[in-house]
Design an enzyme around this catalytic site. Structure first.
Site, PDB file in Angstrom:
ATOM      1  N   ALA A 111      -3.384  -2.689  -8.187  1.00 38.92           N
ATOM      2  CA  ALA A 111      -3.096  -2.231  -6.823  1.00 38.92           C
ATOM      3  C   ALA A 111      -2.423  -0.866  -6.914  1.00 38.92           C
ATOM      4  O   ALA A 111      -1.763  -0.556  -7.903  1.00 38.92           O
ATOM      5  CB  ALA A 111      -2.192  -3.216  -6.102  1.00 38.92           C
ATOM      6  N   SER A 114       1.871   4.319  -2.407  1.00 38.59           N
ATOM      7  CA  SER A 114       2.340   5.700  -2.395  1.00 38.59           C
ATOM      8  C   SER A 114       3.447   5.952  -3.409  1.00 38.59           C
ATOM      9  O   SER A 114       3.606   7.065  -3.900  1.00 38.59           O
ATOM     10  CB  SER A 114       2.837   6.065  -0.991  1.00 38.59           C
ATOM     11  OG  SER A 114       3.843   5.160  -0.583  1.00 38.59           O
ATOM     12  N   ALA A 116       4.103   3.706  -6.283  1.00 45.54           N
ATOM     13  CA  ALA A 116       3.775   3.215  -7.621  1.00 45.54           C
ATOM     14  C   ALA A 116       2.419   2.529  -7.606  1.00 45.54           C
ATOM     15  O   ALA A 116       1.825   2.309  -6.547  1.00 45.54           O
ATOM     16  CB  ALA A 116       4.851   2.238  -8.092  1.00 45.54           C
ATOM     17  N   VAL A 118       0.255  -0.800  -9.916  1.00 44.63           N
ATOM     18  CA  VAL A 118       0.495  -1.971 -10.754  1.00 44.63           C
ATOM     19  C   VAL A 118      -0.708  -2.207 -11.658  1.00 44.63           C
ATOM     20  O   VAL A 118      -1.855  -2.149 -11.203  1.00 44.63           O
ATOM     21  CB  VAL A 118       0.762  -3.209  -9.876  1.00 44.63           C
ATOM     22  CG1 VAL A 118       0.886  -4.465 -10.731  1.00 44.63           C
ATOM     23  CG2 VAL A 118       2.026  -3.013  -9.050  1.00 44.63           C
ATOM     24  N   LYS A 132       4.560  -2.251 -13.330  1.00 45.51           N
ATOM     25  CA  LYS A 132       4.705  -1.401 -12.155  1.00 45.51           C
ATOM     26  C   LYS A 132       5.133  -0.007 -12.613  1.00 45.51           C
ATOM     27  O   LYS A 132       6.178   0.135 -13.259  1.00 45.51           O
ATOM     28  CB  LYS A 132       5.738  -2.001 -11.199  1.00 45.51           C
ATOM     29  CG  LYS A 132       5.878  -1.287  -9.871  1.00 45.51           C
ATOM     30  CD  LYS A 132       6.846  -2.049  -8.966  1.00 45.51           C
ATOM     31  CE  LYS A 132       6.992  -1.371  -7.605  1.00 45.51           C
ATOM     32  NZ  LYS A 132       7.934  -2.111  -6.719  1.00 45.51           N
ATOM     33  N   ASP A 261      11.775  -8.688   2.819  1.00 45.84           N
ATOM     34  CA  ASP A 261      10.386  -8.473   3.224  1.00 45.84           C
ATOM     35  C   ASP A 261       9.546  -9.740   3.041  1.00 45.84           C
ATOM     36  O   ASP A 261       8.524  -9.729   2.333  1.00 45.84           O
ATOM     37  CB  ASP A 261       9.797  -7.329   2.386  1.00 45.84           C
ATOM     38  CG  ASP A 261       8.570  -6.703   3.038  1.00 45.84           C
ATOM     39  OD1 ASP A 261       8.355  -6.921   4.242  1.00 45.84           O
ATOM     40  OD2 ASP A 261       7.812  -6.002   2.336  1.00 45.84           O
TER      41      ASP A 261
END
Length: 531
Positions: A111, A114, A116, A118, A132, A261
């Site tokens: 993935a 903006s 980082a 992975v 990451k 989150d």
């Protein structure tokens, strides 16, 4: 830098012009084009401003639902950086080659965002991990963009002074600080370790840990995990809802650190039935006083006690200390009346927190970052709980399962709201009383006893305010004069780059700034009615 500043300034002035046009046309909020245009502008300004918009989408204290929905659509649609650069970043971070660090390392990212991206990897002991990796030079780009944004914001405040009530410079500084924290993976590693320690003995919960000695500011290696989403019909929703409630009660009222989150993408169910938390980049912190205030707010809300709710809201930081209390009490009574007409399963603590915060005047609506994250987290928790168990009575569940966790600050066995408050406040006072008395006696021993004489001056506020205004106008006039002189010198010597044919850019900016200050000074004098 100047080119970037002009690009950002042009976008900002365009949005300001659209806002002025819609205000003159009296465009209804539900038909305004401003939120959509703002989102598009942020996307076109690049990754830093996408993150800025995503951060603003947390600000339920400042923005309407229309703005929150539009900014919530911002996605990190960025191209991944090459796998060779990712490998180089890993090797620079740890001083070893990827072959030495991993048995396998997939160059193709799993993935990309903006900040980082992975990559999947496997350690030499067979352990599956994710790596990451921070984007190269992203910290430098963020700092450059945010400095330009600060300069643009200051210019906008000169053009439109009414924006000052929203405290935009404070907001920009806060976002800048949070972006710098988000790009330091050592902080995220510390959060993950702390959560792992706090939930080590919880058989119903899983938190993928950081791999020992494999975390730096730019690279973070973490255990690989996966499972079903919380909306999957195969999961045991009611049981997992209780697990989620217990987990957040522990985070809020015991460790004081919470996952900020908990949207569906960051919660999933392991094959063995454990609830797993993912992505600890956004966390919130509650000190002991805030934890108590939150517990009291919840109990006051359930018991329908407006006076207690107002005091708890002030202690929590949702409202400033108020002298004129009746209007706030009336506003809270109206909130209670609205909830009284709803089934208990539809009651929302998150919505109540937000509505109480909005009782304050517009110039005091700016909330501290920890409360912003808390409000967003409450909304997301309630959404997740309703996904897992649509019939769950959230407040009843919080009270029933929170008695031991909150050490008797919350109880579902209270009858009258006034007695409930008295019990809780008396317990708190008894707990704090020895320390207060000890500090008082220590002060007497050190300083001796001195009777206090209070002198109060009446009628000086008007003179003080007049002197303040006079001083401010003199300072503004001197700054304006200096700008005119500096711009004239730059024009005379043709210094710096040129625009509009042969006009020095720096001189033009100096004249525009001086002109804005002149208009502001003339407007202030005109409003006062005297020179």
């Amino acid at each position: 830098m100047i080119g970037r500043l002009l690009h950002i300034g042009a976008r900002a002035i365009g949005l300001l012009g659209l806002a002025a046009y819609e205000r003159l046309r009296r465009t209804p909020p539900d038909r305004s084009c401003l939120p959509r245009r703002a989102r598009i502008s942020l996307e076109r300004l690049g990754p830093t401003f996408v993150k800025l918009g995503q951060t603003l989408s947390l600000r339920r204290d400042l923005l309407s639902e229309r703005w929150l929905d539009e900014l919530g659509r911002l996605q990190d649609n960025v191209e991944p950086f090459p796998g060779a650069e990712a490998q180089q970043a890993v090797e620079e971070a740890f001083g070893q080659s990827t072959e030495q660090l991993f048995a396998t390392f997939e160059a193709k990212p799993l993935a990309a965002a903006s900040i980082a991206q992975v990559h999947r990897a496997r350690l030499h002991n067979g352990r599956e991990v994710i790596v990451k990796i921070r984007r190269p030079a992203i910290r430098t780009r963020i700092d450059r963009d945010m400095r330009a944004l600060v300069a643009t914001t200051r210019l906008l405040l000169i053009i439109a002074p009414r924006l000052e009530r929203l405290q935009p410079l404070r907001l920009v500084d806060e976002i800048w600080a949070n972006l710098r924290k988000e790009t330091d993976f050592r902080q995220e590693a510390r959060n993950i370790r702390r959560f792992n320690e706090a939930f080590r003995d919880w058989p119903s919960l899983s938190i993928p840990n950081v791999v020992d000695d494999l975390q730096t500011e730019t690279v973070l290696v973490q255990e690989m995990s996966g499972g079903a989403g919380i909306a999957d019909p195969s999961v045991d929703g009611p049981r997992l809802a209780e697990v989620l409630v217990d987990a957040y009660l522990h985070q809020f009222f015991v460790i004081g650190l919470f996952h900020g989150d908990p949207h569906p993408g960051n919660l999933f169910v392991m094959p063995d039935g454990r609830l797993c938390f993912h992505d600890f980049g956004l966390t919130g912190y509650l000190d002991n006083r805030t934890r108590r205030a939150l517990a009291f707010f919840l109990q006051a809300f359930v018991n329908g006690d407006p006076l207690w709710l107002l005091d708890s809201a002030i202690d929590l930081g949702l409202l400033h200390e108020v002298d004129d209390r009746p209007p706030f009490i009336s506003g809270i009574d109206e909130i209670f009346a609205d909830y009284a007409s709803l089934p208990l399963k539809d009651w929302s603590l998150a919505e109540a927190v937000l509505r109480v915060a909005h009782l304050g005047p517009d110039d005091k609506v700016m909330l501290p970052q920890n409360l912003v994250v808390l409000m967003r987290t409450l909304f997301l928790i309630e959404s997740a709980l309703r996904t897992l168990d649509p019939d769950l009575k959230i407040l009843d569940t919080l009270l029933a399962r929170g008695r031991d966790v909150m050490k008797r600050l919350l109880s579902d066995e209270t009858g009258n709201g006034g007695r409930a408050r008295l019990k809780a406040e008396a317990a708190l006072a008894a707990h704090d009383l020895p320390g207060v008395l000890a500090a008082f006696l220590r002060r007497l021993q050190s300083d001796g006893f001195h009777p206090a004489i209070i002198v109060r001056h009446e009628g000086l506020e008007t003179i003080e305010a007049h002197l303040d205004r006079t001083g401010n106008r003199l300072a503004l006039a001197l700054v304006t004069l200096g700008l005119y002189i500096a711009a004239s010198l730059l024009m005379l010597h043709s210094a710096g780059p040129r625009v509009l044919g042969n006009v020095p850019l720096l001189a033009l900016l100096g004249y525009l700034l001086a002109l804005g200050l002149s208009f502001r000074l003339v407007g202030a004098v005109g409003r006062s009615g005297r020179l």
